[in-house]
Design a protein around this motif. Structure first.
Motif, PDB file in Angstrom:
ATOM      1  N   VAL A 187      -9.944 -14.051  -1.412  1.00 12.26           N
ATOM      2  CA  VAL A 187      -9.337 -15.329  -1.055  1.00 12.26           C
ATOM      3  C   VAL A 187      -8.355 -15.067   0.081  1.00 12.26           C
ATOM      4  N   ILE A 188      -8.597 -15.702   1.205  1.00  4.35           N
ATOM      5  CA  ILE A 188      -7.725 -15.565   2.363  1.00  4.35           C
ATOM      6  C   ILE A 188      -6.775 -16.755   2.390  1.00  4.35           C
ATOM      7  N   THR A 189      -5.473 -16.470   2.452  1.00  7.09           N
ATOM      8  CA  THR A 189      -4.451 -17.508   2.444  1.00  7.09           C
ATOM      9  C   THR A 189      -3.805 -17.608   3.819  1.00  7.09           C
ATOM     10  N   ALA A 190      -3.707 -18.819   4.324  1.00 10.84           N
ATOM     11  CA  ALA A 190      -2.998 -19.090   5.573  1.00 10.84           C
ATOM     12  C   ALA A 190      -1.734 -19.865   5.226  1.00 10.84           C
ATOM     13  N   ARG A 191      -0.569 -19.394   5.689  1.00 14.35           N
ATOM     14  CA  ARG A 191       0.708 -20.033   5.388  1.00 14.35           C
ATOM     15  C   ARG A 191       1.437 -20.405   6.664  1.00 14.35           C
ATOM     16  N   SER A 192       2.090 -21.539   6.599  1.00 11.17           N
ATOM     17  CA  SER A 192       3.000 -21.957   7.667  1.00 11.17           C
ATOM     18  C   SER A 192       4.116 -22.747   7.018  1.00 11.17           C
ATOM     19  N   GLY A 193       5.333 -22.241   7.132  1.00  6.20           N
ATOM     20  CA  GLY A 193       6.431 -22.874   6.421  1.00  6.20           C
ATOM     21  C   GLY A 193       6.191 -22.810   4.926  1.00  6.20           C
ATOM     22  N   THR A 194       6.338 -23.953   4.268  1.00  5.08           N
ATOM     23  CA  THR A 194       6.101 -24.000   2.824  1.00  5.08           C
ATOM     24  C   THR A 194       4.674 -24.403   2.477  1.00  5.08           C
ATOM     25  N   ALA A 195       3.882 -24.692   3.498  1.00  2.00           N
ATOM     26  CA  ALA A 195       2.501 -25.135   3.265  1.00  2.00           C
ATOM     27  C   ALA A 195       1.550 -23.948   3.311  1.00  2.00           C
ATOM     28  N   MET A 196       0.454 -24.063   2.577  1.00  2.84           N
ATOM     29  CA  MET A 196      -0.545 -23.008   2.560  1.00  2.84           C
ATOM     30  C   MET A 196      -1.920 -23.592   2.250  1.00  2.84           C
ATOM     31  N   ALA A 197      -2.947 -22.865   2.628  1.00  4.49           N
ATOM     32  CA  ALA A 197      -4.321 -23.245   2.313  1.00  4.49           C
ATOM     33  C   ALA A 197      -5.124 -21.966   2.153  1.00  4.49           C
ATOM     34  N   THR A 198      -6.213 -22.040   1.406  1.00  4.66           N
ATOM     35  CA  THR A 198      -7.012 -20.848   1.139  1.00  4.66           C
ATOM     36  C   THR A 198      -8.480 -21.099   1.442  1.00  4.66           C
ATOM     37  N   VAL A 199      -9.190 -20.007   1.665  1.00  8.40           N
ATOM     38  CA  VAL A 199     -10.639 -20.048   1.811  1.00  8.40           C
ATOM     39  C   VAL A 199     -11.201 -18.804   1.145  1.00  8.40           C
ATOM     40  N   SER A 200     -12.285 -18.977   0.415  1.00 11.22           N
ATOM     41  CA  SER A 200     -12.912 -17.863  -0.290  1.00 11.22           C
ATOM     42  C   SER A 200     -14.064 -17.312   0.554  1.00 11.22           C
ATOM     43  N   LEU A 201     -14.061 -16.007   0.750  1.00  9.27           N
ATOM     44  CA  LEU A 201     -15.083 -15.343   1.551  1.00  9.27           C
ATOM     45  C   LEU A 201     -15.770 -14.274   0.716  1.00  9.27           C
ATOM     46  N   THR A 202     -17.035 -14.029   1.032  1.00 11.05           N
ATOM     47  CA  THR A 202     -17.807 -13.038   0.290  1.00 11.05           C
ATOM     48  C   THR A 202     -18.491 -12.086   1.256  1.00 11.05           C
ATOM     49  N   ALA A 203     -18.431 -10.812   0.936  1.00  8.51           N
ATOM     50  CA  ALA A 203     -19.160  -9.792   1.698  1.00  8.51           C
ATOM     51  C   ALA A 203     -20.286  -9.256   0.831  1.00  8.51           C
ATOM     52  N   LEU A 204     -21.469  -9.216   1.401  1.00 10.53           N
ATOM     53  CA  LEU A 204     -22.651  -8.739   0.687  1.00 10.53           C
ATOM     54  C   LEU A 204     -22.954  -7.294   1.059  1.00 10.53           C
ATOM     55  N   ARG A 205     -23.710  -6.661   0.193  1.00  5.05           N
ATOM     56  CA  ARG A 205     -24.026  -5.247   0.394  1.00  5.05           C
ATOM     57  C   ARG A 205     -24.786  -5.034   1.694  1.00  5.05           C
ATOM     58  N   ARG A 206     -24.375  -4.046   2.443  1.00  2.00           N
ATOM     59  CA  ARG A 206     -24.978  -3.777   3.747  1.00  2.00           C
ATOM     60  C   ARG A 206     -26.144  -2.797   3.564  1.00  2.00           C
ATOM     61  N   GLU A 207     -27.165  -3.280   2.907  1.00  2.00           N
ATOM     62  CA  GLU A 207     -28.347  -2.459   2.648  1.00  2.00           C
ATOM     63  C   GLU A 207     -29.584  -3.340   2.718  1.00  2.00           C
ATOM     64  N   PHE A 208     -30.723  -2.706   2.957  1.00  2.00           N
ATOM     65  CA  PHE A 208     -31.987  -3.419   2.997  1.00  2.00           C
ATOM     66  C   PHE A 208     -32.307  -4.001   1.624  1.00  2.00           C
ATOM     67  N   ILE A 209     -32.913  -5.182   1.651  1.00  2.00           N
ATOM     68  CA  ILE A 209     -33.286  -5.841   0.405  1.00  2.00           C
ATOM     69  C   ILE A 209     -34.807  -5.883   0.301  1.00  2.00           C
ATOM     70  N   GLY A 210     -35.301  -5.871  -0.912  1.00  2.00           N
ATOM     71  CA  GLY A 210     -36.743  -5.898  -1.130  1.00  2.00           C
ATOM     72  C   GLY A 210     -37.130  -7.049  -2.021  1.00  2.00           C
ATOM     73  N   GLY A 211     -38.316  -6.972  -2.553  1.00  3.71           N
ATOM     74  CA  GLY A 211     -38.781  -7.984  -3.485  1.00  3.71           C
ATOM     75  C   GLY A 211     -39.663  -9.030  -2.850  1.00  3.71           C
TER      76      GLY A 211
END
Length: 583
Positions: A187-211
């Motif tokens: 969760v990345i939080t951005a703050r300015s003064g007393t205000a804040m907002a968040t965004v959720s980010l996901t990193a996936l495995r850096r490998e070849f996928i099969g199936g």
């Protein structure tokens, strides 16, 4: 409200003033019928405590007594009910914010009062945060942008913003650039003064996928495969794989045929997100999420499919165009030596590129190269399609029968007849129902609906699963030993299959492409299991094989052009070797 900004410390001036100052309180007007009107009745102040600045307001009062109006009545006293929000100069009525909230401010003349409401808001009302993408591969950069919204609902420029991350695996810079060192969510939080907002980010495995079909594909000393999010990475012979940059396998020199190569998986040029990929001899292709086909590599015969046939290599993928120049849409695609075939959304087959042996299947008895897709003769609805060196095959959707066309001089069409070239789809012998076909060289294999595998065509090294006879051909589909197979792949002169996730290979093993820890130059018609590994996808190339396990891709066989992707340049890699982490 005064628009000028004042230092918050200036409120100390007001704190030194007392509403009980006897020299100030007088009684010059009669209290009888006294009316007070404070102005403004409601006002808003802005406080930026972090930077020590604020806006102020000055209240005024008008008194009416016995028909007489006094705009600045003597003896007036201004007071605040909440000194934690505002303080007020008792003489002048100037109000200074000291905290956020709402305060009641009064003016008094003798015992008569009137009241005003002062609201103190932060200069920053809120923060809005967005990210360039919600997901990325570990190691990639995600850019987070924040906008500060002021008290009036408008964007506020030049307001300090700080970023922070909830995960030690995700670092975020002062400008909002996020890099994950490992897979996970932050969760990345951005703050300015007393205000804040968040965004959720996901990193996936850096490998070849099969199936999935087309998740990894090997061709002539080159392999391409899919990573999460449709990212496509390739390694091996450089001109055939569309990599964004080449790294020489020969310490600054090029290979004997002038082809640079890379020893590690690199992302293809451009920003394509593909759902399937195929690699042939001189060309590679992929299909994106919008069912558009893209090809790159040599275009001497128009095999890139962009309406132009010209010698030379294109690293940048080109959009395959239809007859009228628009984007052609396909659901499945297969690259051969110098031609490509694909199925459109209705199952009709199209081919383009070299047509020296009727491998395009036009049915007109004319061998004419094409730089755009041409329809395969007969308007047959196919469920699968493959391309070999100089022939093509498909599975007819109606009855699961295999039909082939093109070069049959090595029996790769499986008709059992001595035909040399066939210009249109022709059923292979045996009336076998197939679910998958495989081709790259001069032989073909198919996975039957009952889990058996049949192969036909050239059999110099036992690649059809049969001991070579004097003709070194297998003219009709012939079963290889074993059953319960779930996938089959055919290389230049060897083949492999999966059964319960275990890979078995047969045929040529001069470069160790069977992956069983040995090498030899004799025929190997019996499938040899590769124990100790479980794979979900497999693809045989010209002299190597690659497969995808739970932790990424493994390759074996010849790596003289970097075709095993493991940073090793070697003539023979005899057992599955993990590829380097895609860069």
């Amino acid at each position: 409200m005064r628009t000028r900004l004042l230092a918050v410390a200036a409120v100390a001036l007001a704190l030194g003033c007392s509403s009980d100052d006897a020299d100030y309180v007088t009684d010059p007007i009669t209290p009888m019928g006294l009316d007070l009107a404070i102005s403004p009745k409601v006002d808003t102040l802005i406080l930026d405590a972090a930077n020590g600045v604020a806006t102020t307001t000055k209240l005024s009062v008008t008194a009416t007594s016995m028909g007489r109006v006094v705009t600045t009545p003597p003896g007036r006293v201004f007071e605040t009910a909440d000194t934690s929000v505002v303080v007020v100069d008792p003489r002048t009525g100037e109000v200074f914010p000291v905290g956020l909230g709402t305060a009641r401010v009064s003016v008094r003349v003798n015992d008569v009062k009137d009241f005003a409401t002062v609201v103190v808001l932060p200069i920053v009302q809120s923060v809005r945060v967005t990210s360039s993408v919600p997901q990325a591969l570990a190691g990639d950069t995600i850019v987070v942008s924040a906008t500060v919204i002021g008290w009036d609902g408008q964007p506020l420029a030049n307001q300090p913003i700080t970023f922070s991350s909830s995960s030690p695996a995700a670092t975020v810079s002062s400008t909002g650039r996020v890099v994950f060192s490992a897979p996970g969510t932050a969760v990345i939080t951005a703050r300015s003064g007393t205000a804040m907002a968040t965004v959720s980010l996901t990193a996936l495995r850096r490998e070849f996928i099969g199936g999935a079909a087309g998740s990894i594909a090997s061709g002539m000393d080159a392999t391409c495969g899919l990573l999460p999010l449709g990212k496509t990475f390739c390694f091996g012979a450089g001109s055939r794989i569309g990599i964004a940059r080449d790294t020489s396998c020969f310490a600054g020199t090029k290979s004997s045929d002038g082809d640079p190569c890379t020893l590690v998986p690199l992302q293809i040029a451009g920003t394509l997100q593909l759902t399937a990929v195929t690699v042939g001899d001189s060309v590679a292709c992929g299909i994106d999420a919008q069912s558009r086909a893209h090809c790159w590599g040599d275009n001497s015969y128009g095999e890139v499919g962009n309406g132009i046939a010209a010698p030379g290599t294109s690293v940048l993928p080109h959009l395959v165009t239809g007859p009228l120049g628009g984007a052609a849409t396909f659901t499945k695609i297969a690259a051969g030596s110098a031609h490509v075939c694909a199925l459109d959304p209705t199952g009709l087959a199209y081919c383009w590129g070299k047509d020296s042996t009727y491998q395009l299947g036009g049915g007109d008895s004319l061998a004419i190269n094409s730089s755009t897709p041409i329809p395969v003769f007969g308007k047959i609805v196919f469920s699968a399609i493959v391309a070999g060196r100089t022939h093509s095959c498909g599975i007819r959707a109606a009855d699961r029968a295999a039909l082939c066309w093109g070069d049959n001089r090595k029996s790769q069409l499986g008709t059992g007849r001595p035909d040399t070239l066939i210009d249109r789809p022709t059923p292979v012998a045996g009336a076998i129902a197939f679910t998958q076909l495989a081709a790259l060289g001069d032989f073909t294999c198919g996975l039957a609906t009952n889990g058996s595998i049949y192969c036909w065509g050239e059999n110099t090294s036992g690649q059809t699963g049969q001991t070579p006879d004097t003709t070194r051909r297998t003219p009709i589909p012939t079963a290889i030993p074993g059953s319960g197979y779930s996938a089959v792949t055919a290389g230049w002169s060897h083949a492999c299959a999966l059964s319960g996730g275990v890979a078995s290979c047969w045929g040529d093993n001069f470069y160790g492409q069977l992956g069983n820890g040995t090498w030899n130059s004799s025929a190997n018609p019996a499938p040899s299991a590769i124990n100790g590994f479980t794979f979900s996808a497999i693809s045989a190339g010209s002299r190597s094989t690659c497969a995808v396990g739970v932790d990424g891709a493994y390759c074996w066989g010849s790596s003289v052009y970097g075709a095993t992707g493991n940073q090793i340049q070697a003539l023979k890699v005899l057992s599955p070797s993990k590829t380097a982490t895609p860069r």
